[in-house]
Design a protein around this motif. Structure first.
Motif, PDB file in Angstrom:
ATOM      1  N   ALA A 130       1.193  -0.914  -0.606  1.00 21.89           N
ATOM      2  CA  ALA A 130       0.263   0.022  -0.205  1.00 21.89           C
ATOM      3  C   ALA A 130       0.261   1.464  -0.057  1.00 21.89           C
TER       4      ALA A 130
ATOM      5  N   GLU B 129       6.648   2.428   3.912  1.00 20.37           N
ATOM      6  CA  GLU B 129       7.832   3.291   5.153  1.00 20.37           C
ATOM      7  C   GLU B 129       7.190   4.407   6.137  1.00 20.37           C
TER       8      GLU B 129
ATOM      9  N   THR C  26       7.462  -9.508  -3.176  1.00 22.43           N
ATOM     10  CA  THR C  26       7.199  -9.454  -4.378  1.00 22.43           C
ATOM     11  C   THR C  26       7.589 -10.586  -4.669  1.00 22.43           C
TER      12      THR C  26
ATOM     13  N   PHE D 131       1.890  14.642  -8.247  1.00 22.57           N
ATOM     14  CA  PHE D 131       1.384  14.305  -7.274  1.00 22.57           C
ATOM     15  C   PHE D 131       1.969  14.803  -5.623  1.00 22.57           C
TER      16      PHE D 131
HETATM   17  P1  NAD Z   1       5.475   3.951  -4.070  1.00 19.47           P
HETATM   18  O1  NAD Z   1       5.200   3.399  -5.169  1.00 19.47           O
HETATM   19  O2  NAD Z   1       6.452   4.844  -3.642  1.00 19.47           O
HETATM   20  O3  NAD Z   1       5.185   3.079  -3.087  1.00 19.47           O
HETATM   21  C1  NAD Z   1       4.327   2.175  -2.589  1.00 19.47           C
HETATM   22  C2  NAD Z   1       4.590   1.215  -1.997  1.00 19.47           C
HETATM   23  O4  NAD Z   1       4.930   0.002  -2.726  1.00 19.47           O
HETATM   24  C3  NAD Z   1       5.205   1.337  -0.821  1.00 19.47           C
HETATM   25  O5  NAD Z   1       4.561   0.588   0.600  1.00 19.47           O
HETATM   26  C4  NAD Z   1       6.734   1.052  -0.811  1.00 19.47           C
HETATM   27  O6  NAD Z   1       7.541   0.806   0.745  1.00 19.47           O
HETATM   28  C5  NAD Z   1       6.638  -0.520  -2.214  1.00 19.47           C
HETATM   29  N1  NAD Z   1       7.779  -0.380  -2.798  1.00 19.47           N
HETATM   30  C6  NAD Z   1       8.578   0.576  -3.614  1.00 19.47           C
HETATM   31  N2  NAD Z   1       9.257  -0.015  -4.320  1.00 19.47           N
HETATM   32  C7  NAD Z   1       9.047  -1.301  -4.827  1.00 19.47           C
HETATM   33  C8  NAD Z   1       9.663  -2.495  -4.819  1.00 19.47           C
HETATM   34  N3  NAD Z   1      10.474  -2.229  -6.024  1.00 19.47           N
HETATM   35  N4  NAD Z   1       8.588  -3.684  -4.738  1.00 19.47           N
HETATM   36  C9  NAD Z   1       8.509  -4.025  -3.530  1.00 19.47           C
HETATM   37  N5  NAD Z   1       7.674  -2.588  -3.057  1.00 19.47           N
HETATM   38  C10 NAD Z   1       7.614  -1.412  -3.092  1.00 19.47           C
HETATM   39  O7  NAD Z   1       3.910   4.969  -4.286  1.00 19.47           O
HETATM   40  P2  NAD Z   1       4.210   6.005  -3.068  1.00 19.47           P
HETATM   41  O8  NAD Z   1       4.922   7.149  -3.272  1.00 19.47           O
HETATM   42  O9  NAD Z   1       3.692   5.485  -1.480  1.00 19.47           O
HETATM   43  O10 NAD Z   1       2.754   6.715  -3.786  1.00 19.47           O
HETATM   44  C11 NAD Z   1       2.045   7.920  -4.520  1.00 19.47           C
HETATM   45  C12 NAD Z   1       1.548   6.889  -5.796  1.00 19.47           C
HETATM   46  O11 NAD Z   1       0.658   6.673  -5.709  1.00 19.47           O
HETATM   47  C13 NAD Z   1       1.303   8.545  -7.236  1.00 19.47           C
HETATM   48  O12 NAD Z   1       2.117   7.535  -7.872  1.00 19.47           O
HETATM   49  C14 NAD Z   1      -0.256   7.742  -6.271  1.00 19.47           C
HETATM   50  O13 NAD Z   1      -0.623   8.254  -7.735  1.00 19.47           O
HETATM   51  C15 NAD Z   1      -0.439   6.499  -6.593  1.00 19.47           C
HETATM   52  N6  NAD Z   1      -1.900   5.772  -6.559  1.00 19.47           N
HETATM   53  C16 NAD Z   1      -2.625   5.405  -7.336  1.00 19.47           C
HETATM   54  C17 NAD Z   1      -3.740   5.483  -7.112  1.00 19.47           C
HETATM   55  C18 NAD Z   1      -5.323   4.614  -7.521  1.00 19.47           C
HETATM   56  O14 NAD Z   1      -6.016   4.103  -7.168  1.00 19.47           O
HETATM   57  N7  NAD Z   1      -4.706   4.589  -8.830  1.00 19.47           N
HETATM   58  C19 NAD Z   1      -4.797   5.431  -5.246  1.00 19.47           C
HETATM   59  C20 NAD Z   1      -3.466   5.974  -4.585  1.00 19.47           C
HETATM   60  C21 NAD Z   1      -2.304   6.619  -5.127  1.00 19.47           C
END
Ligand code: NAD
Length: 481
Positions: A147, A176, A215, A387
């Protein structure tokens, strides 16, 4: 904050700080899960599928999920405080949206389970006797839930609740940046007597940490992920080796389109909300605004007045309408786009920097709400997801031109149309490349409707039965009559 594995809270030696973005103080230490702990969580989740949980009927699961919602409601203020400590968002917002929606998810998906349709086919066989084929739904197995930080409880429970309703076991990894409400959810699972291993929580980062351990793990059957498109792409590569089922809700660069015939005040108000809500940190937020030329100047002036009326304040200040960004690191990213916009030749109508409070909030992650004009459609600030509380406003002449501009994006999550011409709304609604198109509104969600994006914005649909279908595997049973 500890991990929760196999029905027990587990501390680890590796810790990372949980920082309050209002003033930069560390409000908790978080125990990072290592690969061995993720292994234990997977083993516990697998074992739980064969235990009482796996044998429990849907009514038993429905009752348990409703108990989760009831217990969360009883601890509403704990969830509220935790969400605010992690995100700095105004209390009014977390009280109205994050916590109640987070709770509602457990009730909604529990209730929807009863309405999950199954299929039946009467088949004529060559010997004339016939057969009856029907489908039953089985859980996928062990589901990894990853998430983001922008709506931490709401988006985590949006996945955990349907996954459990469908009979899966879950290993959840919150961002995190926002571990607090997920940790409380683990407490609630414990308090309501969820069997050990059904819900597990691991804390950590992405690459080289709990995210990647999940993953790439062979024991996990599906990954459901919300976050950035680039992360989705990395997860897809990691999950390919074991052919996991994937559900992705990813980024957006959403368009708001305002026609001259729109209810002007409603369009300004709705657009302002769609740009600045949650400090612009909602995947559905509008970052590209297109306004029909006759009302362009007037609209920009009205939007500017809205932006300048926002109150950047502490979460518990009842006047607060905008909080900080999630972190200093994210603020650096947003500010780099503010700088880039100037380099690309934008006019900064308002904002473009950081506010100065003269108190400890100057150590936080606040940015000014910002409106840009004057950029071409190929500018990076118009194409890339920022964002933050920022939009670019451009004029347009006519339906075809604005449709081409709105659809010229790698993303396709949402769009908002403002017009009084109903035929035009229906016409454009079909032709806009987006998973959801709002007409004369924004963020109005019926949680039963399909939710998701096209292009870089995601794979699959969540919401109502669409979520349950992802988390359930139909099995066909064919009986010769
Ligand atoms: P992020 O991709 O940086 O991180 C999301 C989650 O993925 C975190 O828990 C992170 O620790 C984990 N993560 C990061 N790299 C990973 C990897 N290589 N392997 C496994 N897990 C990994 O996103 P964020 O910065 O937390 O959230 C913002 C982003 O989310 C924006 O791009 C936003 O548009 C998107 N978002 C989309 C929706 C939707 O419904 N489409 C909803 C909310 C947010």
């Amino acid at each position: 904050m500890r991990n929760y594995v196999d029905g027990a809270f587990v501390a680890t030696d590796a810790r990372f700080p949980d920082v309050d973005p209002v003033d930069g103080h560390v409000h908790a230490e978080v125990c990072e899960a290592d690969a061995a702990l993720v292994d234990r969580a997977v083993a516990a989740a697998r074992a739980a599928l064969r235990g009482p949980w796996g044998r429990m009927g849907s009514e038993g699961r429905i009752a348990l999920l409703r108990r989760v919602a009831d217990r969360m409601e009883a601890r509403f203020d704990d969830f509220l405080r935790a969400e605010i400590a992690d995100t700095g968002k105004p209390e009014s917002l977390a009280r109205a949206i994050d916590v109640p929606r987070g709770i509602a998810n457990f009730r909604i998906f529990a209730d929807l389970l009863r309405g999950m349709p199954e299929e039946t086919f009467h088949t004529e066989t060559p010997d004339g006797q016939g057969a009856l084929s029907y489908t039953v739904h089985k859980p996928l197995g062990v589901v990894g839930v990853i998430a983001p930080w922008n709506l931490p409880l709401l988006l985590l429970s949006w996945k955990v609740a349907p996954a459990l309703a469908a009979g899966n076991t879950v290993i959840a990894k919150p961002s995190e940046e926002t571990p607090a409400t997920a940790t409380l959810l683990a407490e609630v699972m414990d308090e309501v007597g969820m069997p050990p291993g059904v819900f597990n929580l691991v804390h950590g980062f992405g690459p080289g940490s709990a995210g990647e351990f999940l993953t790439t793990h062979r024991g996990i059957d599906a990954i459901t992920f919300t976050g950035e498109s680039a992360t989705g792409s990395a997860i897809m590569r990691a999950a390919a080796a074991n052919v996991k089922a994937l559900s992705f809700e990813l980024g957006g660069k959403n368009a708001g389109i305002v026609f001259a015939d729109a209810d002007f005040d409603a369009a300004v108000e709705g657009t302002a909300r769609s740009v600045f809500a949650n400090c612009g940190q909602v995947c559905l937020c509008t970052e590209r605004v297109y306004v029909e030329r006759p009302i362009f100047e007037r609209f920009v002036a009205a939007l500017k007045a809205r932006a300048e009326a926002l109150v950047l304040a502490r979460p518990d200040d009842p006047a607060a309408t905008m909080g900080p960004l999630i972190s200093r690191a994210h603020r650096d990213k947003v500010l780099s786009y503010y700088r880039l916009a100037r380099e690309e030749g934008a006019t900064v109508v308002t904002g473009g920097g950081i506010p100065h409070f003269g108190d400890d909030r100057d150590n936080g992650a606040y940015v000014q709400p910002t409106i840009l004009t004057g950029l071409g459609e190929q500018a990076r600030c118009v194409r890339e997801e920022i964002f933050g509380p920022v939009c670019h406003v451009a004029p347009f002449d006519g339906e075809d031109e604005v449709l081409a501009m709105a659809n010229d994006s790698e993303y396709g999550l949402a769009a908002a149309l403002w017009t009084r011409d109903l035929s035009r709304a229906h016409r454009l609604g079909r032709r806009l490349e987006a998973g959801i198109v709002w007409v004369n509104c924004w963020f109005l969600r019926d949680l039963r409707t399909p939710f998701g994006g096209v292009k870089l914005s995601g794979i699959g649909r969540e919401g109502g039965l669409h979520s349950l279908r992802f988390y359930a595997e139909p099995t066909t049973i064919c009986v010769k009559l």
